[in-house]
Every structure is written in C-alpha cells, then in structure tokens.
Write an enzyme that holds these catalytic residues in place. Structure first.
Site, PDB file in Angstrom:
ATOM      1  N   GLY A 135      32.443 -23.169-130.083  1.00 52.37           N
ATOM      2  CA  GLY A 135      32.443 -23.283-128.630  1.00 52.37           C
ATOM      3  C   GLY A 135      31.178 -22.787-127.966  1.00 52.37           C
ATOM      4  O   GLY A 135      30.689 -23.390-127.000  1.00 52.37           O
ATOM      5  N   THR A 164      40.238 -27.576-133.223  1.00 52.80           N
ATOM      6  CA  THR A 164      40.694 -27.712-131.846  1.00 52.80           C
ATOM      7  C   THR A 164      41.338 -29.081-131.863  1.00 52.80           C
ATOM      8  O   THR A 164      41.099 -29.845-132.782  1.00 52.80           O
ATOM      9  CB  THR A 164      39.446 -27.683-130.936  1.00 52.80           C
ATOM     10  OG1 THR A 164      38.964 -26.360-130.882  1.00 52.80           O
ATOM     11  CG2 THR A 164      39.693 -28.191-129.545  1.00 52.80           C
ATOM     12  N   ARG A 223      37.822 -13.752-124.743  1.00 52.83           N
ATOM     13  CA  ARG A 223      36.774 -14.748-125.012  1.00 52.83           C
ATOM     14  C   ARG A 223      37.268 -16.138-124.566  1.00 52.83           C
ATOM     15  O   ARG A 223      38.354 -16.577-124.895  1.00 52.83           O
ATOM     16  CB  ARG A 223      36.459 -14.755-126.505  1.00 52.83           C
ATOM     17  CG  ARG A 223      35.389 -15.790-126.920  1.00 52.83           C
ATOM     18  CD  ARG A 223      36.017 -17.064-127.432  1.00 52.83           C
ATOM     19  NE  ARG A 223      35.019 -17.982-127.995  1.00 52.83           N
ATOM     20  CZ  ARG A 223      35.297 -19.228-128.334  1.00 52.83           C
ATOM     21  NH1 ARG A 223      36.511 -19.713-128.198  1.00 52.83           N
ATOM     22  NH2 ARG A 223      34.358 -20.015-128.833  1.00 52.83           N
ATOM     23  N   VAL A 224      36.426 -16.810-123.821  1.00 54.55           N
ATOM     24  CA  VAL A 224      36.732 -18.184-123.416  1.00 54.55           C
ATOM     25  C   VAL A 224      35.660 -19.079-124.019  1.00 54.55           C
ATOM     26  O   VAL A 224      34.469 -18.791-123.918  1.00 54.55           O
ATOM     27  CB  VAL A 224      36.758 -18.313-121.882  1.00 54.55           C
ATOM     28  CG1 VAL A 224      36.886 -19.775-121.462  1.00 54.55           C
ATOM     29  CG2 VAL A 224      37.922 -17.498-121.317  1.00 54.55           C
ATOM     30  N   GLY A 225      36.103 -20.136-124.677  1.00 52.02           N
ATOM     31  CA  GLY A 225      35.162 -21.039-125.331  1.00 52.02           C
ATOM     32  C   GLY A 225      34.825 -22.230-124.457  1.00 52.02           C
ATOM     33  O   GLY A 225      34.968 -22.211-123.229  1.00 52.02           O
ATOM     34  N   THR A 268      35.031 -30.757-130.571  1.00 46.35           N
ATOM     35  CA  THR A 268      35.599 -29.655-131.351  1.00 46.35           C
ATOM     36  C   THR A 268      34.440 -28.985-132.068  1.00 46.35           C
ATOM     37  O   THR A 268      33.435 -29.634-132.355  1.00 46.35           O
ATOM     38  CB  THR A 268      36.644 -30.153-132.362  1.00 46.35           C
ATOM     39  OG1 THR A 268      36.835 -29.154-133.367  1.00 46.35           O
ATOM     40  CG2 THR A 268      36.217 -31.438-133.066  1.00 46.35           C
ATOM     41  N   GLY A 269      34.582 -27.696-132.344  1.00 45.83           N
ATOM     42  CA  GLY A 269      33.515 -27.012-133.061  1.00 45.83           C
ATOM     43  C   GLY A 269      33.252 -25.648-132.468  1.00 45.83           C
ATOM     44  O   GLY A 269      34.098 -25.096-131.754  1.00 45.83           O
TER      45      GLY A 269
END
Ligand code: GLY
Length: 335
Positions: A223, A169, A197-199, A220-221
C-alpha cells in the site's frame, strides 16, 4: 473480443502457498460469476462490484473481511472503497473494526453521506446508525491469520517476509450493459501492521479509481508504494494518453517498481469492455467474466478460459505458455 457487460476481480497479489492456490482460484471465479449474473440481470456496475467483493470478504481465504491479516496487537482493522464512474462519487472506510463487510459500509458512505471516507470509531458509529450489526472480532480471525501473525512477531522473522507480508487484497472492476463503470477494493491491510495504519485501499486514486470516460482500476500490493505513485489514477492517466489497458497497467506497475521498488497487481477495464489482470508479484489470483466465458489465472501469463455455464471444473488447459518467470521478481517467498 471486448463486449459488455464485463467484470474482472482479483484476490490479491503476493505469494500464495501451494496448498491455498485452488481455494484462491475458486474464490475469485465464484466472485466473478456472481458479479456477472448481477450484470446480466441488468444490475449496475456498482451492484456487481459490491456483490463480488462481498463474496471475497466472506471467504476466509482472502485478506479482507473474514480472513483479514492481524495488526501487531492481534486486532483486525480493515479498509475498503467503492467508486462510481458515472459521477465520480466514492465512499470509503479505513481502520474499521468488527464489521463483516467493509465494502458495503463504504458504499453507504458514498450513498448516505457528503463525505468520501470515514475512519475507525466514527465509521463504526456510522455503521450502527445505518443498522449494520457489529460482529465479534473473533469471527473475522482465522487459524491461518493467527499462525502468520505469530510467525511474524518472532524476532527471527525474515524482514523481507515481514515487509512483503501477505499482500492479498480483494477488488473488482466492471462495466454494465449501460456502459457505466465502477470499482471496489477491500483489505485487511499489511501483515502485522501498526494499529491505525491506513494503506492505499481507502484513498481515492490510489486503492481505486473509476471514470466512465476512461475506465476503472482496482489494485493490490504494498500500500505504501501504491500511494506514493497514486497507482490507480496513474494507470488511467496512461489510458487517457492513448495507451491500451495492458500497456497502461504494465507502465503503471513498472513505474511503481522503478521509483519505489513496489510490488503489486491490478485489474483494469475500459469503457469498451477491454480488460486486463497484470501483476509484478509471483502470483495474483484473478478471474473475469465476459461474453458467456469465464477467464482466470494466477501465475505470470497464465490465462484459462471456459464456458461460464459449465458446472464441472475441467482440468485447466493453458492458452498461453505457463510462465512463472517474472521480470523483476527477486523477493523471498513469504510462505
Ligand atoms: N494494498 C493493501 C494495503 O497495503 O493495505
């Protein structure tokens, strides 16, 4: 030595293939420099983080904007957020399609609406209303993202690899000359994610947080793990309790690992300009600009420094022991 202004950017936590390491490092350095030029010219922290993240979205090396990972169906759905530490104003978009720079759309949500997040078709309609041109979806898709999508569709795909995916990200945190703080984060999400899908990225407190009283975080990573521990606000909570940026970042990442076995990384800044880039994945490309110096690294405790004006890239000389070892790293290389 902490000083203002400062900007810190990341290009995503995960496992970066060796062949892409130098592109990733060059991309984050370029973004940090551009944000710093903006800050030195008197630009706001918000201007600087949006400038830096826009460059990272335009760079096909990263999982944001052009270069985003694909959904199971082979489409591109992106999430982005901005937050202004002066007022706690924030704007975000989720599952947005055919937009070159979701971070700029997120800023418009903050500036031009009374809402915090617009999603999917509503976000696209808002973009049209704001005069933001729609781009061809193909212009966001790279050979590399198609290759990775195909590989992970295969029934033989390594489940660990599918799960960890390409986590990259992009994000930035900054403090400007007036002491105002802002952050921005943008992503294509997780490799081969379900449509819709929403992170963590567009969720305030998870994918970003900025407060002039405390500092700012861009993570970042994975989600789903970041959301379960509200990582950005958690780290600022630790800072509120008196922890340094480094202690707070490490405590937040350790908590995410202990509670939900989540991997990732963060860039963090406080109001004085103290900053840190920390991660519990194998790598995270990061860069920071402060006091005329450019700082950058990718593995463990790696930290290179050089004069920001230097045109030619010198052979990097590590200031700390190059330490690719990591405390909790057991996952399969995803490349
Ligand atoms: N951290 C980005 C995502 O999981 O979507």
């Amino acid at each position: 030595m902490a000083s203002l202004p400062v900007i810190v950017v990341h290009g995503g936590a995960g496992n970066i293939p060796r062949a892409r390491e130098s592109m990733s490092s060059a991309g984050v350095r370029e973004a940090a420099k551009a944000g710093y030029v903006c800050l030195q010219a008197g630009g706001s922290a918000m201007d600087a983080v949006v400038e830096a993240v826009t460059l990272l979205e335009n760079n096909p090396t990263f999982n944001a904007g052009r270069g985003s990972v694909l959904t199971q169906k082979g489409t591109v759905e992106m999430d982005a957020i901005v937050m202004d530490g002066r007022t706690l104003a924030s704007g975000a978009v989720s599952a947005v399609r055919r937009i070159a720079n979701p971070v700029q759309l997120a800023r418009l949500v903050m500036d031009k609406t009374s809402h915090l997040c617009l999603t999917a078709e509503g976000a696209s309609q808002f973009a049209r209303n704001m005069g933001i041109p729609e781009v061809q979806e193909e212009s966001l898709i790279t050979e590399y993202s198609i290759m990775r999508w195909r590989k992970n569709l295969s029934p033989d795909a390594n489940p660990v690899e599918s799960h960890m995916g390409k986590m990259g990200t992009v994000g930035a945190v900054a403090v400007d000359l007036q002491g105002n703080i802002a952050c921005a984060t943008s992503t294509g999400g997780m490799l081969n994610k379900m449509e819709g899908r929403v992170g963590d990225t567009p969720c305030i407190g998870c994918g970003a947080y900025a407060d002039n009283k405390l500092g700012a975080v861009s993570p970042t990573g994975h989600g789903e793990a970041i959301m379960k521990v509200t990582l950005s606000r958690l780290i600022l909570f630790y800072m509120e309790q008196g922890k340094s940026v480094r202690e707070a970042a490490d405590m937040g990442l350790a908590y995410m690992w202990d509670r939900v076995q989540g991997r990732g990384g963060v860039v963090v800044v406080d109001p004085k300009g103290e900053w840190v880039a920390r991660f519990n994945s194998l790598q995270m490309a990061w860069a920071a600009a402060q006091g005329g110096q450019l700082h950058y690294g990718m593995y463990g405790e790696e930290h290179f420094t050089r004069d920001i004006q230097e045109q030619k890239e010198p052979e990097p000389q590590s200031q700390e022991a190059h330490s690719p070892t990591r405390s909790t790293d057991t996952h399969t290389d995803t490349q």
